[in-house]
Design an enzyme around this catalytic site. Sequence first.
Site, PDB file in Angstrom:
ATOM      1  N   LYS A  84      53.261  33.484  39.434  1.00 35.18           N
ATOM      2  CA  LYS A  84      52.538  34.871  39.082  1.00 35.18           C
ATOM      3  C   LYS A  84      51.578  35.693  39.740  1.00 35.18           C
ATOM      4  O   LYS A  84      51.879  36.739  40.136  1.00 35.18           O
ATOM      5  CB  LYS A  84      53.078  34.719  37.052  1.00 35.18           C
ATOM      6  CG  LYS A  84      53.326  34.012  36.450  1.00 35.18           C
ATOM      7  CD  LYS A  84      53.716  33.701  34.929  1.00 35.18           C
ATOM      8  CE  LYS A  84      52.394  33.534  34.762  1.00 35.18           C
ATOM      9  NZ  LYS A  84      52.191  32.680  34.838  1.00 35.18           N
ATOM     10  N   ALA A 113      40.438  40.748  33.751  1.00 33.65           N
ATOM     11  CA  ALA A 113      40.774  40.148  33.770  1.00 33.65           C
ATOM     12  C   ALA A 113      40.628  39.268  31.966  1.00 33.65           C
ATOM     13  O   ALA A 113      39.789  39.896  31.477  1.00 33.65           O
ATOM     14  CB  ALA A 113      40.091  38.518  34.438  1.00 33.65           C
ATOM     15  N   THR A 114      41.203  38.734  31.481  1.00 36.52           N
ATOM     16  CA  THR A 114      41.695  38.366  30.188  1.00 36.52           C
ATOM     17  C   THR A 114      40.737  36.825  29.499  1.00 36.52           C
ATOM     18  O   THR A 114      40.793  36.848  28.493  1.00 36.52           O
ATOM     19  CB  THR A 114      42.466  38.801  28.937  1.00 36.52           C
ATOM     20  OG1 THR A 114      43.214  37.201  29.882  1.00 36.52           O
ATOM     21  CG2 THR A 114      43.601  39.963  29.688  1.00 36.52           C
ATOM     22  N   ALA A 115      40.116  36.361  30.729  1.00 41.15           N
ATOM     23  CA  ALA A 115      39.686  35.042  30.360  1.00 41.15           C
ATOM     24  C   ALA A 115      38.959  35.043  29.938  1.00 41.15           C
ATOM     25  O   ALA A 115      37.789  35.846  30.792  1.00 41.15           O
ATOM     26  CB  ALA A 115      40.178  34.204  31.646  1.00 41.15           C
ATOM     27  N   HIS A 128      38.451  32.016  41.456  1.00 43.33           N
ATOM     28  CA  HIS A 128      39.488  32.796  41.526  1.00 43.33           C
ATOM     29  C   HIS A 128      39.054  33.724  42.326  1.00 43.33           C
ATOM     30  O   HIS A 128      39.366  34.630  42.861  1.00 43.33           O
ATOM     31  CB  HIS A 128      39.937  33.005  40.220  1.00 43.33           C
ATOM     32  CG  HIS A 128      41.035  32.399  39.566  1.00 43.33           C
ATOM     33  ND1 HIS A 128      41.819  31.968  40.758  1.00 43.33           N
ATOM     34  CD2 HIS A 128      41.439  31.517  38.614  1.00 43.33           C
ATOM     35  CE1 HIS A 128      42.829  30.979  39.564  1.00 43.33           C
ATOM     36  NE2 HIS A 128      42.381  30.561  39.027  1.00 43.33           N
ATOM     37  N   ALA A 144      36.743  34.668  44.518  1.00 39.99           N
ATOM     38  CA  ALA A 144      35.915  34.049  45.776  1.00 39.99           C
ATOM     39  C   ALA A 144      36.843  34.298  46.027  1.00 39.99           C
ATOM     40  O   ALA A 144      36.650  34.695  47.395  1.00 39.99           O
ATOM     41  CB  ALA A 144      34.830  32.637  45.440  1.00 39.99           C
ATOM     42  N   GLU A 145      38.380  33.733  46.154  1.00 39.69           N
ATOM     43  CA  GLU A 145      39.350  34.196  46.144  1.00 39.69           C
ATOM     44  C   GLU A 145      40.067  34.962  47.340  1.00 39.69           C
ATOM     45  O   GLU A 145      40.514  35.762  47.843  1.00 39.69           O
ATOM     46  CB  GLU A 145      40.665  33.410  46.076  1.00 39.69           C
ATOM     47  CG  GLU A 145      40.463  31.430  46.233  1.00 39.69           C
ATOM     48  CD  GLU A 145      41.298  30.677  45.205  1.00 39.69           C
ATOM     49  OE1 GLU A 145      41.993  31.696  44.020  1.00 39.69           O
ATOM     50  OE2 GLU A 145      41.395  29.825  44.787  1.00 39.69           O
ATOM     51  N   ARG A 146      39.929  36.439  45.724  1.00 38.14           N
ATOM     52  CA  ARG A 146      40.230  37.570  45.737  1.00 38.14           C
ATOM     53  C   ARG A 146      39.422  38.358  46.878  1.00 38.14           C
ATOM     54  O   ARG A 146      39.713  39.005  47.227  1.00 38.14           O
ATOM     55  CB  ARG A 146      40.020  38.388  44.544  1.00 38.14           C
ATOM     56  CG  ARG A 146      41.241  38.387  43.979  1.00 38.14           C
ATOM     57  CD  ARG A 146      41.137  38.809  42.049  1.00 38.14           C
ATOM     58  NE  ARG A 146      39.920  38.993  41.246  1.00 38.14           N
ATOM     59  CZ  ARG A 146      39.713  37.404  40.878  1.00 38.14           C
ATOM     60  NH1 ARG A 146      40.298  37.269  40.325  1.00 38.14           N
ATOM     61  NH2 ARG A 146      38.545  38.103  39.841  1.00 38.14           N
TER      62      ARG A 146
END
Length: 170
Positions: free
Chosen positions: A14, A33-35, A49, A51-53
């Site tokens: 997703k 981000a909700t985390a 995440h 860094a990946e973006r």
Amino acid sequence: MTSTLILGGARSGKSAHALRLAEASGRRPAMIATAQALDAEMAERIARHRAERGARWRTLEAPLDLPAALAQIAAEEIAVIDCLTLWVSNLMLAERDVARETAHLLEAMREKELLLVANEVGLGIVPENALARRFRDEAGRVNQRVAAAADHVVFIAAGLPLTLKAPTIS
């Protein structure tokens, strides 16, 4: 403005789908981000995440107040909200009224270009405890309300998108 709800199970692809759509949109991407980094593993996951973006992405953290985060999204941006299911959990833990908060989110959705990610939690067995059943029910109701308001709804299974709702052509 248009909105797309992207549903699926855990590790279905997703979020990756939402990120691809945002990158392909031609708009400046923003992650809402909700985390929350409540432990070391989650802090590491969030950092990975981010860094990946890459630096092109703007990140806003909104574990509870999604409408306030959406108010910060500029007209030239496309926002990915990842994820609504964790947001529901956060609201429940904060003893907030999920239905009222969802109504505020639906109002804020109208003004933005959005990709919303959520888990479909109703495909498994009935949870054995009351809190887990309430969570499943709340998440299901949020998904239904957001799906009704969204222009597009896509279900992801094994990384493959299945269109559930497409905009009508007038």
